[in-house]
Each structure stands twice: as structure tokens, then as C-alpha cells.
Enzyme design. Sequence first.
Site, PDB file in Angstrom:
ATOM      1  N   ALA A 193      52.330  36.583 -22.990  1.00  0.00           N
ATOM      2  CA  ALA A 193      52.290  35.452 -24.039  1.00  0.00           C
ATOM      3  C   ALA A 193      50.945  34.926 -23.693  1.00  0.00           C
ATOM      4  O   ALA A 193      50.767  34.466 -22.394  1.00  0.00           O
ATOM      5  CB  ALA A 193      53.174  34.914 -24.280  1.00  0.00           C
ATOM      6  N   GLU A 194      50.085  34.806 -24.532  1.00  0.00           N
ATOM      7  CA  GLU A 194      48.763  34.296 -24.203  1.00  0.00           C
ATOM      8  C   GLU A 194      48.507  32.830 -23.928  1.00  0.00           C
ATOM      9  O   GLU A 194      47.724  31.999 -23.397  1.00  0.00           O
ATOM     10  CB  GLU A 194      47.654  34.766 -25.282  1.00  0.00           C
ATOM     11  CG  GLU A 194      47.660  34.034 -26.464  1.00  0.00           C
ATOM     12  CD  GLU A 194      48.485  35.498 -27.440  1.00  0.00           C
ATOM     13  OE1 GLU A 194      49.339  35.908 -26.893  1.00  0.00           O
ATOM     14  OE2 GLU A 194      48.315  35.435 -28.441  1.00  0.00           O
ATOM     15  N   ASN A 195      49.588  32.048 -24.112  1.00  0.00           N
ATOM     16  CA  ASN A 195      49.784  30.754 -23.854  1.00  0.00           C
ATOM     17  C   ASN A 195      49.948  30.374 -22.273  1.00  0.00           C
ATOM     18  O   ASN A 195      49.590  29.309 -21.667  1.00  0.00           O
ATOM     19  CB  ASN A 195      50.863  29.867 -24.648  1.00  0.00           C
ATOM     20  CG  ASN A 195      52.154  30.665 -24.740  1.00  0.00           C
ATOM     21  OD1 ASN A 195      52.205  31.755 -24.731  1.00  0.00           O
ATOM     22  ND2 ASN A 195      52.938  29.724 -25.045  1.00  0.00           N
TER      23      ASN A 195
END
Lengths: 233, 233, 217, 217
Positions: free
Chosen positions: C46-48
Site C-alpha cells: 500500500a502506497e501510504n
Amino acid sequence: MSLFNKITDYDTVKSVFFDGMTLLFGGFGGVGTPPGLIDCLIDSGVKNVNLIGNDAGFPWIGMGKFICMERAQTLLASHIGSNPVAGDLMNQGKLKVEFSPQGILVERIRAGGVGLDGFLTEIGKGTKLAYDKPLVKIGNKEFLYEAPITGDVSIVYAKKADTFGNLLFDKTARNTNPYVAMASKITVVEADEIVPMGSLDPEEIIVPGIYVKHIVQSKGYNWKWKWEMTDNA
Amino acid sequence: MSLFNKITDYDTVKSVFFDGMTLLFGGFGGVGTPPGLIDCLIDSGVKNVNLIGNDAGFPWIGMGKFICMERAQTLLASHIGSNPVAGDLMNQGKLKVEFSPQGILVERIRAGGVGLDGFLTEIGKGTKLAYDKPLVKIGNKEFLYEAPITGDVSIVYAKKADTFGNLLFDKTARNTNPYVAMASKITVVEADEIVPMGSLDPEEIIVPGIYVKHIVQSKGYNWKWKWEMTDNA
Amino acid sequence: MGDDRQRIAQRAAREVKDGMIVNLGIGIPSLVPDFLDPSIQVFFQAENGILGMGPTPASQADGNLSNAAGLPVTIVPGASYFDSALAFGMIRRGCIDVSILGALQVSVRGDLANWIVPGKRVPGVGGAMELAYGAKNLIALMTHCEKDGRPKILQQCSLPITAFHCVKKIITERAVFSIQDKEMILDEITPEFTMRDIQNYTEADFTISPHLQPTTS
Amino acid sequence: MGDDRQRIAQRAAREVKDGMIVNLGIGIPSLVPDFLDPSIQVFFQAENGILGMGPTPASQADGNLSNAAGLPVTIVPGASYFDSALAFGMIRRGCIDVSILGALQVSVRGDLANWIVPGKRVPGVGGAMELAYGAKNLIALMTHCEKDGRPKILQQCSLPITAFHCVKKIITERAVFSIQDKEMILDEITPEFTMRDIQNYTEADFTISPHLQPTTS
């Protein structure tokens, strides 16, 4: 406010904010955005603020609360879909929104934070987002130039801070916070827990205290997450 | 060698090295340079290697051991003062040395590791180190363009690795290792301790295993530090 | 419509193979994990800032543990947390085996449009440009047409482009297309639809694969 | 000579004030901590990746805990470890209040030469360029002359430059100079030396401060 004790209160922090300032804020969809400092920003009465952060939050979450008050004049972000009010203000010409690819935005904040003069990338080349970015030719290839970002004030949400401002974060609340913490003249940290110097393991510190000016005690999130609401009202 | 079990032995790693390869190595004055992988590199018999790392170690420490065998053809580093043999080889034309400012070098490795196309800086402008670097004008200012660095193989020294290759480091042995781990086609890790997946706290992981191809068990440093020697022989 | 989304996600799940690193966008892609072969092991990024994301928590969701859409998730053994700069470093560096994104339009050459409908919806570009740039394989999921029947698979996107020449496969409730060398190939048709259903509702020129198959779930 | 180095370090220590973040180079600067006022509290930064470095360990040195010269150190409460990219990020960002570096030559305009004697010594540039760029105050320490008496404080450096216009103060065993607006000012003379000792062994043009003082330790 010595090098080794930076704890202060929200009233003092209010005087750090000013009309027209560039404010960098940590967080991703409100997760990791400092709730007490958002209220403090609202209470401070400042306006015409230039905001830089990952997204516009939700209307009742994160920076969204402030944006909905129409006290920001510009917003540089990657995404505003979760805050329809921001989209409305943009379409009405009341908020100037500049979009950046998400990873490019955090790298630009990092570049500002670590004292580099920007970087080159092919991401976004030829798209509308690139319209005013300089093209730089290196060898036979053309790249977009992405400028470093710095701010007047940064607000950051940490899990723990020691009194020097050494910080660590909680799970995905880390997100953009470490670089936001490095990129402004004044960095204010809201921390869930404030501990004496020497209580943190030097290996677990994510942001060394050298970047931090003020630390305030958090009372935790004071909004409901979307998934906690019985309906979407 | 599945995604989730990357443990191997030094003999297998030997076959990863090849003549003329570009090899990135972690470490700062030998601290954090993987001792078992240096011996493995020496045993592999490869030559004409292009080395990129912070420094040339000491003649009996770190990459210095390999450099003294005259099997490197180039070295890109910030400092070789602790290894006079490297300076002699350079002055004799047997080793082509390119110097980079120390922080710029690790940022170039990071740029390669995070998929950016280089960055701009004023550091080094006008000095001999800048002679062949492109100048880029942005607005009224001229900057040096620093290209990203990637390698064929990276060798890295970790304190702990899980079988997926999640890594953490020990004190100042971290130094350039996290970015060296990200910047090559193949990354080989020597770890003091190898643990099952799930044994590391997800917060303490510095390098996610996604970058790692092979993991070998370390036996620790097999050289004496300069300050451990009774004389300087 | 809900059925269409499920069907698209179900077909997309077959693109995820054992040992892959996978990034899923918001919208239809977020339904993909529900349809994965339980015998395979993959890591969701997940890019967070997570590698090794697990399913939605059964109870006691943690406000500080969410995916890139801000929804609560869990983690699996071997997971790590990191900052978003590193998350996007992984993406740009080519560490993501497959990225599955929602789309508004895709062109015959694989141009993706998914970030703005000018004057109307303004979601923003998010991480889509980086995923389009860095992922080894980019799959676009969308319903085949607009509600009014206008096609979304076009000779040229009418909406602003997110990234050029990036989509390798399009999965809709009607068909599966692959894009190779800027040419579009029809690989599968969902059994309920005819070739005419595809041809009439696809503006882009495409060739029919010699191995054309019915889409199975 | 040993005495000269101690004397220079002792004078340099007076430039370090309470609450400062300090980076010390190798050579003479590494002797500075021995002479600090024990009543002040400062944080030493090392560019390999420590903020809050303490003194040399009395015993049981740890091979993985060293300063940028590779020598064993300790840490103080509040210290942190980080990678070298972040260490130099701090330096470039202006977080270092004072950087004290060894020098080979300094010019009248504050140009620093300290990384190479072509054909002879090749130490390498290390982190000096970044420190010269980013530190709020850069102090150069060196013996006043070469062993053969040739001056090191010059109109123009003959050795390759590390960084231009960066040195703010020069401390030698004979004198202390400050450089303001590319002009060099003699601020202090060590009591054992005469003005002629300074003038004859300093090539750079300098003016004499109206507040000229004897250097005290």
C-alpha cells in the site's frame, strides 16, 4: 524553549501560524494528521493559507476541516476525492488546487527537507500536471524538473516524542510525516506520548529532534473515521 | 529461492559475481561492510570490478582487502585516505578513482534505488569534482546534475534479516547500507542473525525484503579494527 | 452493476500469481482479494506505507492502520511499515509485479485516464502516475461502457491522461483485452456477450486473438 | 607540533556554545571535545549517522559504534542513529550550528582546500563539501605554516578547492582570523608570537581588528 526541552502548549503554537503562510501537514487521508494542531490552526484565526500535503482529508477529518472553512487560498496535493467540498471550492474558483503525483510530492518535500535543489523524473511527462514544469535534457532524454518544497510551518503527528523532539510514528500514521517534519522553518509536533530524553531506543527514532521546534501533548483523534459512522452523514 | 525464503550459502553467492560487474557495497570505514561477502568476493576470483561505495576501507578492512588485490578497475568513493594502497594504485594508474562528495554519493545511490532520474545541487560547483557533470539552469541559477547510481550487485551487512529479507542494522553499521540494498539488480545480504518471517517488529524494519535476493549467515567481523591493534602493522 | 464489479474483480484475481508483490487501487481493484486462490501467497503493498497488508479487521479496527484509501486493514507475518517516500520508491523502482487500477478510459495504445473529469469529478491523481510508470504489469479494471452506453475503450482518451502507453491488460464485465506494442487484442469474451456486444461498445480498433476464449471465473 | 594541535583545539573549543549542534572533522578538530567547558551541553553529529555522540569508550569498544573517522565512540541520552543520507540531509539543510574542519589551505576569501595534494596525499573529499555548504558556521583549524615555513593562509589556494567562500574563521597556533564579506581580519594573536610572526607567515592580505586581542585559552 531550550534545545533539550521543546514542550509547549497549544496557545503558544497559535502564535506560530500567520496569514498567508505556507503550511506543510503530515497525513494520508487524515491518518497521521495531528488532530489537536488542526483545531489549534482553526482557533488561531489565520487565513489565506497555502497548504501542502498529500490530500484534502474528509470534510470532517484532518486538514479537510480547515479547508471547508475557506481559509486556505491554495492547496498542493495529490488527491482531493475524499473531500468533495474541496472539489466544489476548486470549481468555484475559491481554492486554487495544484495536483502532483503522490510519490513525487513527498519526494519534493523530502528534497526540501534534506537540502537538495530538486530532482528529475519522467513521471507525469506530457500530462496536464506537467504544464509549467521545466524540461531538462540530459544526454538524449528529457525529464521533468521537480522543485524542492519547503514551508514556513510544518505540523506533524507522532506516536512518541522525547523532549528534544526525537520522533517515532504509529503504523501507517507515519506516511509523509517524517519529511514534512524536515521541510519547514518551524516544525510543530503533536505527540501521543512525550517522554524524557534517553527513554527512546536510538535505533527506533525515525526523525531526529534536530528538526523540531515545538512539541504539544495530543489527546488523540477527535473525529470519527468514515468506517466508524453508522451512515455517511 | 522463493519470495519468502531467500537463505543461501556463500558458494551460491559466488556465482552472482562476474568479471566487469558494477558492485555497490555498504559500509563507512569498513563499519557495516559485510566481512563474509568480502571474502566470498575474493574467493570468487572475479576481476575488473567497478566498485561504488563510501570509501576504500583500510588495507586489511572492508573493501580495502579486495582493492589491494588489484582486481577492481574503477572506484567511485568519497574518501580513500584510510587505505594508502588505493592511493598508490591510483597514482600508478592501476585503479581509476572518481571522488564524490560523501552525502552526494549516498543520495545518488538512493536516487537509483528509489527510481528517480537524478537530482540537482550546488555542492561541488566550480571544483575539480564537477568537471564532467552537466550544468542545469533553473530560473537564474545553475546547478550540477547528479545522475542516479545503480549496480549489478549490491552487498550489504545487516544485524537481523528475516527469511523474506526484511532488514535492520546495528548502530553506525547502518550508514549507506539501506540505499545500497535498493540500488542493484541483485542484492545479497549478510546478516548476523536470520529469523523467521513475523519475528521482526514491522516498525523496526529499515529495509523491506522486497529489495533482497539472497541472504547468508554472517560469522561477524573477521578483521581487527585499527584501534584494536597494538601497533599499526 | 454491483454484479459487474464483482465479476471484474473475480477475473482480475486470476492475474495474481503465487509469490507476487501486488498493489491494488481504490474502487473495483479493492475487491480483488476476496477472489484470490487461497493456495497462493502474495504480498500486498500500500502506497501510504505497508508491505504485507492483510484483510479488513474482523473487529477493533485501528485508526492508524489503513490502506491507501483510508480503510482499516491488518498485516500478515513479514509485513513492514515505512514512510510514503519509500513506498513510492518501491513502485518507481519496479518492485511491484502487478498493479491493478481502476480506470475511467483506456486508449488503444494503453493510455490511461483515471484522475479527473474536468468540471465534474476531481478525485486527483494520487499514486496512479507512479504505478503506471513503475509496475511490471498494469491492469486496468472498469465497466465496459458509461451508464449511457458510451464506450470507455477508445482510439484516443477524451479525458486528461494519467500516463501514456502503460496499460497492459483491460478487464471489463464483457471482455478482456491485452495491449502489446501499442496494439489492442481481444483475448476473452464473457459468455453472456456476443462479439457484436463488444464491437459496438468498443471504440478502439482491436484484433481478435487466434486463441480467443470465453472468460471463466 | 603536538602542543600546537592541542593549543589550536583548545582555542576552537571556545567557539562551541551551550545548546549547539556541532560537527567535528578528523585530525585536529577531533581533539576539541577534550577542551569543552564542562558546564555546557551540546550535541555532536557524525556524518556516518549519529546525533548525540559521546566520548571515546573507556573500555569494550563496539565495532559498530564509531564516528566518521572509524574510531569508537559512545552516545549520550537523547542520541539517535540514522543512515548517512539523512546525516547529510541535516548538514545540507543547515541543522549544524558549527562545523570545525581541518584544512590544508584557506584563501583570503574563505576558500577551503582540504581534500587532495595532487600526486602525493589523496585523502578524498569526504563530507567536507557538504559541511562547507550547509553549516551555519565553518571554522578551519590548521597549523599556521607548512613544516618548511610556507604559508597556508593565501591570496589564492594552490591546492584544489573543496568549497568556495565558506570558511568564517581560521584558528592556528599563532592567530585567529575571521572572514567577513570576503575580507580577512586578524582578531587574535597568541601571546608568544609577534605581529611580524603573523605578517611574515601569512600570504593573504588581512586587516587588523580594532579589537585585536591576545588569544587566551
